[in-house]
Design an enzyme around this catalytic site. Structure first.
Site, short mmCIF file in Angstrom:
data_model
loop_
_atom_site.label_atom_id
_atom_site.label_comp_id
_atom_site.label_asym_id
_atom_site.label_seq_id
_atom_site.Cartn_x
_atom_site.Cartn_y
_atom_site.Cartn_z
N GLY A 73 -8.53 -2.49 -5.15
CA GLY A 73 -9.20 -1.56 -6.08
C GLY A 73 -10.28 -0.82 -5.45
O GLY A 73 -9.90 -0.37 -4.05
N GLU A 74 -11.45 -0.70 -5.91
CA GLU A 74 -12.45 0.22 -5.40
C GLU A 74 -13.66 -0.61 -5.21
O GLU A 74 -14.46 -1.11 -6.31
CB GLU A 74 -13.01 1.52 -6.31
CG GLU A 74 -14.05 2.09 -5.67
CD GLU A 74 -13.97 2.50 -4.31
OE1 GLU A 74 -14.95 2.07 -3.39
OE2 GLU A 74 -12.82 3.30 -3.82
N SER A 75 -14.01 -1.32 -3.82
CA SER A 75 -15.24 -2.22 -3.53
C SER A 75 -16.44 -1.88 -4.02
O SER A 75 -17.20 -2.75 -4.94
CB SER A 75 -15.05 -2.53 -2.27
OG SER A 75 -15.57 -1.57 -1.33
N CYS A 88 -7.22 -6.18 0.11
CA CYS A 88 -7.91 -4.91 0.23
C CYS A 88 -9.07 -4.70 -0.05
O CYS A 88 -9.85 -5.07 0.46
CB CYS A 88 -6.72 -4.06 -0.58
SG CYS A 88 -7.06 -2.32 -0.04
N ILE A 100 -2.90 0.14 1.12
CA ILE A 100 -3.55 1.34 0.43
C ILE A 100 -4.81 1.57 0.59
O ILE A 100 -5.58 0.96 0.08
CB ILE A 100 -2.97 1.27 -0.98
CG1 ILE A 100 -1.35 0.90 -1.18
CG2 ILE A 100 -3.19 2.45 -1.94
CD1 ILE A 100 -1.07 0.38 -2.62
N ARG A 101 -4.99 2.63 1.35
CA ARG A 101 -6.55 3.11 1.43
C ARG A 101 -7.23 1.50 2.22
O ARG A 101 -8.43 1.20 1.67
CB ARG A 101 -7.19 3.46 0.38
CG ARG A 101 -6.84 4.79 0.02
CD ARG A 101 -7.70 5.35 -1.28
NE ARG A 101 -8.99 5.56 -0.99
CZ ARG A 101 -9.97 5.37 -2.03
NH1 ARG A 101 -9.86 5.26 -3.18
NH2 ARG A 101 -11.38 5.38 -1.76
N HIS A 110 -1.47 -5.69 0.30
CA HIS A 110 -1.45 -6.00 -0.85
C HIS A 110 -0.24 -7.16 -1.31
O HIS A 110 1.13 -6.73 -1.51
CB HIS A 110 -1.27 -4.68 -1.74
CG HIS A 110 -2.31 -3.91 -2.11
ND1 HIS A 110 -3.14 -4.11 -3.23
CD2 HIS A 110 -2.75 -2.94 -1.42
CE1 HIS A 110 -3.95 -3.23 -3.10
NE2 HIS A 110 -3.99 -2.67 -1.93
N GLU A 139 0.48 -9.23 -3.50
CA GLU A 139 1.08 -9.19 -4.68
C GLU A 139 1.93 -8.10 -5.25
O GLU A 139 2.83 -8.36 -6.22
CB GLU A 139 -0.30 -8.88 -5.87
CG GLU A 139 -0.70 -7.53 -6.04
CD GLU A 139 -1.58 -7.25 -4.91
OE1 GLU A 139 -2.10 -6.09 -5.03
OE2 GLU A 139 -1.73 -7.80 -3.77
#
Length: 200
Positions: free
Chosen positions: A49-51, A81, A138-139, A179, A181
């Protein structure tokens, strides 16, 4: 032995995929937004997500300190991530007010592989697995440094990022830059479930 209860941080990030994988492995998988839900957990996953958003929401919902304390007390925890960033003791290229839960004696570089357009996938050798793991980045962050008690589980083995560390474990805490998952390979989650089962 009863199935362990594993919570997934559900205030932000790719929660559903982790819950689906955990359920398929026979665990009791629950989304966690409150301390009362955290109290039910034998293990915990912090998703991608966005930390920066994650730690702010965890503060807002009064989950940050209880979660940090449970990790310190030995609750098995797995970060993917952004979850890796949340579990790192040190972050490079974070925001000025960046907070982490800690638990892993590592230094991570946030968005190390570039922006979302630089997302990629590839096959990695992963400790304890005879066959390669297909990893989706992803990023993603990578690990710049590890402490003496940290086991390196996987590194990039080709391209300009060769040698960069992308999976680690230290005692009851593990993390991946990618990721697991996504893509249907549940071996890393299975490894984590085994870790939770031995601790619960």
């Amino acid at each position: 032995m009863s199935s362990p209860t594993i919570g997934v941080f559900a205030l932000q990030g790719d929660v559903r995929e982790h819950l689906h994988t955990l359920t398929n492995l026979g665990t009791i998988a629950i989304p966690v937004r409150r301390e009362t839900e955290l109290a039910r957990c034998d293990g915990f996953i912090i998703p991608g997500g966005e930390s920066t958003t994650m730690y702010k929401l965890a503060r807002t919902f009064e989950l940050f300190e209880p979660l940090r304390q449970r990790i310190r007390e030995g609750m098995p925890t797995f970060g993917t991530c952004a979850g890796m960033i949340m579990l790192a003791d040190h972050v490079i290229d974070g925001t000025k007010d960046q907070e982490t839960l800690g638990g892993l004696d590592i230094t991570v570089r946030r968005n190390a592989f570039g922006r979302q357009v630089d997302s990629f996938e590839g096959d990695l050798d992963f400790a304890d697995f005879p066959d390669k793991v297909h990893a989706i980045f992803i990023r993603a962050p990578w690990v710049e440094q590890v402490g003496p008690g940290v086991e390196v589980l996987a590194q990039i083995d080709d391209g300009p990022a060769t040698g960069r560390i992308v999976a680690v474990r230290e005692g009851h805490v593990m993390a991946t830059s990618f990721h697991p998952e996504v893509g249907g390979d549940d071996r890393i989650h299975r490894q984590f479930v085994d870790l939770v089962s031995t601790k619960s």
